[in-house]
Motif scaffolding. Sequence first.
Motif, PDB file in Angstrom:
ATOM      1  N   TYR A  67       6.242   8.020  -0.571  1.00 46.51           N
ATOM      2  CA  TYR A  67       6.795   8.564  -1.809  1.00 46.51           C
ATOM      3  C   TYR A  67       5.677   9.132  -2.679  1.00 46.51           C
ATOM      4  O   TYR A  67       4.548   8.627  -2.669  1.00 46.51           O
ATOM      5  CB  TYR A  67       7.514   7.473  -2.612  1.00 46.51           C
ATOM      6  CG  TYR A  67       8.838   7.040  -2.047  1.00 46.51           C
ATOM      7  CD1 TYR A  67      10.035   7.553  -2.532  1.00 46.51           C
ATOM      8  CD2 TYR A  67       8.896   6.105  -1.017  1.00 46.51           C
ATOM      9  CE1 TYR A  67      11.261   7.144  -2.031  1.00 46.51           C
ATOM     10  CE2 TYR A  67      10.112   5.692  -0.492  1.00 46.51           C
ATOM     11  CZ  TYR A  67      11.292   6.215  -1.008  1.00 46.51           C
ATOM     12  OH  TYR A  67      12.502   5.815  -0.487  1.00 46.51           O
ATOM     13  N   THR A  68       6.024  10.159  -3.442  1.00 48.28           N
ATOM     14  CA  THR A  68       5.137  10.638  -4.501  1.00 48.28           C
ATOM     15  C   THR A  68       5.460   9.874  -5.779  1.00 48.28           C
ATOM     16  O   THR A  68       6.634   9.719  -6.139  1.00 48.28           O
ATOM     17  CB  THR A  68       5.319  12.147  -4.744  1.00 48.28           C
ATOM     18  OG1 THR A  68       4.990  12.853  -3.553  1.00 48.28           O
ATOM     19  CG2 THR A  68       4.402  12.625  -5.860  1.00 48.28           C
ATOM     20  N   PHE A  69       4.397   9.395  -6.443  1.00 49.71           N
ATOM     21  CA  PHE A  69       4.564   8.583  -7.651  1.00 49.71           C
ATOM     22  C   PHE A  69       3.720   9.193  -8.759  1.00 49.71           C
ATOM     23  O   PHE A  69       2.552   9.533  -8.558  1.00 49.71           O
ATOM     24  CB  PHE A  69       4.120   7.142  -7.370  1.00 49.71           C
ATOM     25  CG  PHE A  69       4.381   6.177  -8.482  1.00 49.71           C
ATOM     26  CD1 PHE A  69       5.603   5.547  -8.603  1.00 49.71           C
ATOM     27  CD2 PHE A  69       3.382   5.876  -9.408  1.00 49.71           C
ATOM     28  CE1 PHE A  69       5.842   4.640  -9.632  1.00 49.71           C
ATOM     29  CE2 PHE A  69       3.613   4.978 -10.440  1.00 49.71           C
ATOM     30  CZ  PHE A  69       4.845   4.350 -10.548  1.00 49.71           C
ATOM     31  N   ILE A  88       0.274  10.330  -7.073  1.00 45.90           N
ATOM     32  CA  ILE A  88      -0.298   9.641  -5.923  1.00 45.90           C
ATOM     33  C   ILE A  88       0.789   9.488  -4.858  1.00 45.90           C
ATOM     34  O   ILE A  88       1.979   9.642  -5.142  1.00 45.90           O
ATOM     35  CB  ILE A  88      -0.870   8.267  -6.303  1.00 45.90           C
ATOM     36  CG1 ILE A  88       0.241   7.384  -6.895  1.00 45.90           C
ATOM     37  CG2 ILE A  88      -2.031   8.423  -7.295  1.00 45.90           C
ATOM     38  CD1 ILE A  88      -0.212   5.973  -7.225  1.00 45.90           C
ATOM     39  N   GLN A  89       0.359   9.194  -3.643  1.00 44.22           N
ATOM     40  CA  GLN A  89       1.307   8.959  -2.555  1.00 44.22           C
ATOM     41  C   GLN A  89       1.213   7.497  -2.120  1.00 44.22           C
ATOM     42  O   GLN A  89       0.116   6.966  -1.920  1.00 44.22           O
ATOM     43  CB  GLN A  89       1.034   9.893  -1.380  1.00 44.22           C
ATOM     44  CG  GLN A  89       1.379  11.344  -1.673  1.00 44.22           C
ATOM     45  CD  GLN A  89       1.415  12.201  -0.419  1.00 44.22           C
ATOM     46  OE1 GLN A  89       0.789  11.887   0.577  1.00 44.22           O
ATOM     47  NE2 GLN A  89       2.158  13.288  -0.485  1.00 44.22           N
ATOM     48  N   ILE A  90       2.389   6.892  -1.960  1.00 39.71           N
ATOM     49  CA  ILE A  90       2.472   5.474  -1.627  1.00 39.71           C
ATOM     50  C   ILE A  90       3.288   5.312  -0.353  1.00 39.71           C
ATOM     51  O   ILE A  90       4.402   5.831  -0.247  1.00 39.71           O
ATOM     52  CB  ILE A  90       3.134   4.681  -2.759  1.00 39.71           C
ATOM     53  CG1 ILE A  90       2.372   4.915  -4.073  1.00 39.71           C
ATOM     54  CG2 ILE A  90       3.186   3.202  -2.433  1.00 39.71           C
ATOM     55  CD1 ILE A  90       3.122   4.431  -5.278  1.00 39.71           C
ATOM     56  N   ALA A  91       2.731   4.604   0.617  1.00 40.97           N
ATOM     57  CA  ALA A  91       3.439   4.311   1.863  1.00 40.97           C
ATOM     58  C   ALA A  91       4.051   2.914   1.762  1.00 40.97           C
ATOM     59  O   ALA A  91       3.333   1.922   1.641  1.00 40.97           O
ATOM     60  CB  ALA A  91       2.481   4.383   3.047  1.00 40.97           C
ATOM     61  N   ILE A  92       5.382   2.863   1.793  1.00 42.11           N
ATOM     62  CA  ILE A  92       6.090   1.585   1.666  1.00 42.11           C
ATOM     63  C   ILE A  92       6.729   1.236   3.016  1.00 42.11           C
ATOM     64  O   ILE A  92       7.603   1.961   3.491  1.00 42.11           O
ATOM     65  CB  ILE A  92       7.185   1.656   0.600  1.00 42.11           C
ATOM     66  CG1 ILE A  92       6.634   2.269  -0.697  1.00 42.11           C
ATOM     67  CG2 ILE A  92       7.749   0.271   0.340  1.00 42.11           C
ATOM     68  CD1 ILE A  92       7.690   2.445  -1.765  1.00 42.11           C
ATOM     69  N   PRO A  93       6.297   0.139   3.649  1.00 43.03           N
ATOM     70  CA  PRO A  93       6.922  -0.261   4.916  1.00 43.03           C
ATOM     71  C   PRO A  93       8.427  -0.464   4.755  1.00 43.03           C
ATOM     72  O   PRO A  93       8.869  -1.119   3.815  1.00 43.03           O
ATOM     73  CB  PRO A  93       6.216  -1.584   5.249  1.00 43.03           C
ATOM     74  CG  PRO A  93       4.888  -1.475   4.569  1.00 43.03           C
ATOM     75  CD  PRO A  93       5.181  -0.738   3.288  1.00 43.03           C
ATOM     76  N   LYS A  94       9.193   0.136   5.673  1.00 40.17           N
ATOM     77  CA  LYS A  94      10.652   0.118   5.548  1.00 40.17           C
ATOM     78  C   LYS A  94      11.329  -0.765   6.600  1.00 40.17           C
ATOM     79  O   LYS A  94      12.162  -1.592   6.275  1.00 40.17           O
ATOM     80  CB  LYS A  94      11.201   1.546   5.647  1.00 40.17           C
ATOM     81  CG  LYS A  94      12.696   1.655   5.394  1.00 40.17           C
ATOM     82  CD  LYS A  94      13.145   3.103   5.380  1.00 40.17           C
ATOM     83  CE  LYS A  94      14.626   3.210   5.043  1.00 40.17           C
ATOM     84  NZ  LYS A  94      15.093   4.615   5.053  1.00 40.17           N
ATOM     85  N   TYR A  95      11.000  -0.561   7.880  1.00 41.63           N
ATOM     86  CA  TYR A  95      11.610  -1.396   8.918  1.00 41.63           C
ATOM     87  C   TYR A  95      10.694  -1.517  10.122  1.00 41.63           C
ATOM     88  O   TYR A  95       9.761  -0.736  10.308  1.00 41.63           O
ATOM     89  CB  TYR A  95      12.979  -0.857   9.336  1.00 41.63           C
ATOM     90  CG  TYR A  95      12.961   0.485  10.034  1.00 41.63           C
ATOM     91  CD1 TYR A  95      12.708   0.588  11.407  1.00 41.63           C
ATOM     92  CD2 TYR A  95      13.233   1.662   9.338  1.00 41.63           C
ATOM     93  CE1 TYR A  95      12.697   1.819  12.040  1.00 41.63           C
ATOM     94  CE2 TYR A  95      13.236   2.891   9.964  1.00 41.63           C
ATOM     95  CZ  TYR A  95      12.968   2.964  11.324  1.00 41.63           C
ATOM     96  OH  TYR A  95      12.952   4.184  11.946  1.00 41.63           O
TER      97      TYR A  95
END
Length: 229
Positions: free
Chosen positions: A86-88, A102-109
């Motif tokens: 996501y862009t934040f 900033i770009q954030i990588a959020i673990p999903k599955y």
Amino acid sequence: MIFLHRKKTILALLIAAISVSLLVTLVFVSQPAYEPQTFEVNVESDYAVNGNIPGIVERSEYIVRGRYIKPVETWEMAPGYVSEIYTFDVEQQLLGDLDGQIQIAIPKYEVVQYPLEEQVIEAKIQLPYFDEIRLEEDYVLFLTKSQLRDVLFPASVPFQVRLDTEGESHLDYNALAVEETMSAKGDRITFRRDFTDIQTIDEISGLHVEDLYEQINTAVEQAASQSQR
């Protein structure tokens, strides 16, 4: 005579075919019907789980307040381990030097496999990092650098606090710990993620935003003083 012989031959073949058909039917009927079974698969988890501000701050390199702008891409960080990037938009720095977008990588599955007889059953097990991104609300994020690419990564589980329009804090995480699927034969396979029940250790939800900031500032100062010793 030839016609009579042919007639007898055809009759014999017809009787033989009927006999074979009856035999196959009897064998099929005599076999018991398959009864679907239920299987439970425990999926082990290895997360740094924290439910209070000092615990999360201790693991954080950056703490920022702002809003999510949009999802950017899906990223397979490792085989079967998928994140959403996501862009934040950073509006306030609470720890570290991050500004702008900033770009954030959020673990999903995570894709988990379970061998069942001659079949391999797959299920997408949801990860606890986040439940739902609300683009219209503010978040306080606790972040660290990713070791895999130029993005930020959750410092802890959970890693974000949502601030509603009334200024109340909500520790945001995905509480879904069970995923069910079916095999081709009708067996039910339940995948159950084994991890700390975050709700039982949540000391953040319900804090007013001013109290939240006060706890963050105190924890940041304590962490800085301990690192200087």
